[in-house]
Design an enzyme around this catalytic site. Structure first.
Site, PDB file in Angstrom:
ATOM      1  N   LEU A 226       7.166 -20.222  46.808  1.00 54.96           N
ATOM      2  CA  LEU A 226       6.496 -18.630  47.395  1.00 54.96           C
ATOM      3  C   LEU A 226       6.620 -18.975  48.948  1.00 54.96           C
ATOM      4  CD1 LEU A 226       4.624 -16.593  47.928  1.00 54.96           C
ATOM      5  CD2 LEU A 226       2.662 -18.214  47.496  1.00 54.96           C
ATOM      6  N   SER A 227       7.053 -18.027  49.644  1.00 52.89           N
ATOM      7  CA  SER A 227       7.104 -17.867  51.240  1.00 52.89           C
ATOM      8  C   SER A 227       7.969 -19.043  51.581  1.00 52.89           C
ATOM      9  CB  SER A 227       5.585 -18.080  51.654  1.00 52.89           C
ATOM     10  OG  SER A 227       5.336 -17.853  53.108  1.00 52.89           O
ATOM     11  N   ALA A 228       7.730 -19.810  52.369  1.00 52.36           N
ATOM     12  CA  ALA A 228       8.265 -20.733  52.751  1.00 52.36           C
ATOM     13  C   ALA A 228       9.229 -21.468  51.701  1.00 52.36           C
ATOM     14  CB  ALA A 228       7.778 -21.757  53.781  1.00 52.36           C
ATOM     15  N   HIS A 462       1.494 -10.701  51.692  1.00 55.09           N
ATOM     16  CA  HIS A 462       2.153 -11.666  51.561  1.00 55.09           C
ATOM     17  C   HIS A 462       1.510 -12.608  50.646  1.00 55.09           C
ATOM     18  CE1 HIS A 462       5.191 -14.778  52.495  1.00 55.09           C
ATOM     19  NE2 HIS A 462       4.493 -15.666  53.025  1.00 55.09           N
TER      20      HIS A 462
END
Length: 543
Positions: A226-228, A462
């Site tokens: 997820l994300s990074a 996000h």
């Protein structure tokens, strides 16, 4: 006989109380079982990156000996937690606090430089030879926060058991912030950029070497994040000329793709600030000086730099960039060159990826300020006439901004919804679509968008798409489990619907909805012209 029977309950209790163990080399790894999940937390996969090993490539463990207590959540790598701005308007502050409560990035678990460990969670009773597929999870947190302790896989494993498709969940700690993602010419010349990505790669090699002892099949590894963590998945796919080295066979990216960033030397001003703040400016070898200062000194020096909630979100100093070693060129340039692992992948985003980042630019309130903000923080090298069309594609019309599909509502500050739409697209949505357009005719791909998990003022922000996968084991989790098992998300359960593969013509996209009809297929055509413009700019002038 009655005397013997009297001791049987005690004997059975002792058997049940015997902790699960795994043999690694000459070491006994002692884990713990909670209902249907057995966990082995915090197994070191690299030598402690301290003293002379700080700011160097990770060094693998040569061999295991003795006893490893893997019964408690692993120590986190040192976190560079971004503070909320002290000048935020009350409404924005309240919205961000609500968001952080729903999607926490860190825990109270102890932190240390000595943190390079891997955690393995399996269905209880799994034995060597079970050959279960593996989900190798890479956590998010803006490359400054996150840990295995904050992202356990218990719920996902239990759901996989319910589906009759048991999986193993492996989670790796990797270095963060100034301990891993410094930039500048000194870092590039020493070949020590993007150390967190190197950590992840070494952890994936550990899986190949050791997962069989836990009942896993090293040939069936899917990387997920997820994300990074999602960005990391994408970068693991484009490194090494796209050669996976057999480390993984599939990828799942929740809110992240190969970034539109440029060369690591662009971060020289940030490196110089850290050196100055750490008291190393007069040193003959500033990098060696940074290796020698106390960890707290290096962390505090890094805190002087803009953080995740300042300008401008993930286009910030800790995002991975081309370093000449792990990333031979800017990530999107590698995609264009075909340096991509030829594996099936899923990639998706929440509807309103940019809203939390736009809170940091709430005081950008005029047309002139917005134009300056975009040029200075995202495209400083782009000529004004080349950049100008973007401002027409992202107009200051609240009804067209993010949170999307909310009309004129949620304009938390002048230019807020415009900024949120731009930031969400430039860092998340446009790179996702670019990656799909480049690869969907070459390998199996699927995409989704999530219109769930709305937070007041921020829409569906996000992280709201992926967090329920781990915390709730929802319908998206069913797709994930099915993909990990078969490399195709279809046929997961009666909670899912057929999910067509992506292609640049139909652009079929799964949409996650709230309410009684939770899933539908729609075309991925939102802001086509605008995102194409951003992609062209980011390729010509990487962030």
């Amino acid at each position: 006989m009655l005397h013997v029977l009297a001791f049987l309950p005690v004997a059975f209790a002792l058997v049940r109380a015997t902790p699960p163990t795994v043999l690694l080399d000459k070491a006994l790894v002692v884990g713990t079982t909670n209902d249907s999940v057995t966990s082995f937390f915090g197994i070191p996969y690299a030598e402690p990156p301290v003293n002379d090993l700080r700011l160097r490539l990770p060094k693998p463990i040569a061999a295991y000996q003795g006893t490893i207590n893997a019964t408690v959540p692993a120590t986190q790598c040192i976190q560079l937690v971004p503070p909320l701005r002290s000048d935020l308007p009350l409404e924005i502050l309240e919205d961000l606090i609500a968001y952080i409560t729903e999607i926490p990035a860190t825990t109270a678990t102890a932190q240390s430089e000595d943190c390079l460990s891997i955690s393995v969670q399996v269905p209880a009773g799994t034995k060597p030879g079970a050959n279960l597929p593996i989900l190798a999870y890479i956590y998010g947190g803006g490359f400054t926060t996150g840990s295995t302790a904050a992202n356990p896989g218990d719920v996902l494993i239990r759901r996989s058991i319910e589906l009759g498709k048991p999986i193993i969940f492996v989670n790796m700690n990797y270095r963060l912030g100034p301990f891993a993602f410094l930039g500048g010419k000194e870092i590039k010349e020493a070949g020590v950029g993007n150390l967190g990505l190197h950590d992840q790669r070494l952890a994936l090699k550990w899986i190949q070497q050791h997962i069989s002892a836990f009942g896993g099949d090293p040939k069936k590894v899917t990387i997920n994040g997820l994300s990074a963590g999602a960005i990391s998945v994408g970068l693991q796919m484009v490194t090494n000329d796209g050669n996976t080295e057999g480390l993984f066979r599939g990828g799942i990216m929740h809110a992240g793709s190969p970034l539109p960033t440029g060369d690591i030397e662009a971060l020289q001003p940030a490196y110089d600030i850290v050196v100055e703040q750490a008291g190393c400016a007069a040193a003959a070898d500033t990098l060696e000086c940074l290796r020698q200062v106390p960890a707290a000194t290096l962390l505090n020096a890094a805190a002087a730099l803009p953080n995740l909630f300042d300008l401008p979100g993930l286009a910030e100093v800790w995002a991975p960039r081309a370093d000449g070693v792990f990333l031979q060129a800017p990530p999107q340039h590698l995609v264009l060159a075909g340096s991509v692992a030829n594996i099936p992948f899923i990639t998706g985003d929440a509807l309103d990826e940019g809203t939390i980042f736009a809170t940091g630019s709430f005081n950008v309130t005029t047309e002139a300020e917005f134009r300056d903000f975009v040029q200075q923080e995202f495209f400083p090298d782009a000529p004004a006439d080349v950049l100008a069309p973007i401002f027409d594609l992202y107009p200051n019309v609240p009804a067209e901004g993010s949170p999307f599909e909310t009309g004129d509502a949620n304009e938390l500050a002048p230019e807020f919804k415009r900024s949120a739409a731009f930031q969400g697209d430039v860092v998340f949505q446009a790179p996702r679509r670019f990656f799909l357009d480049q690869r969907s005719l070459k390998q199996p791909t699927w995409t989704y968008t999530s219109k769930r998990g709305a937070v007041k003022g921020l829409g569906c922000p996000h992280g709201s798409d992926a967090t329920p996968v781990l915390t709730q084991g929802n319908d998206l989790a069913d797709y994930v489990i099915q993909f990990v098992t078969t490399l195709d998300p279809n046929g997961a359960s009666n909670r899912t619907i057929p999910w067509p593969r992506y292609d640049p013509l139909e652009r079929s996209m799964l949409t996650l909805l709230p309410g009684d009809t939770p899933l539908e297929i729609v075309p991925d055509t939102a802001r086509l012209e605008a995102m194409a413009g951003l992609t062209g700019l980011s390729i010509a002038f990487p962030l």
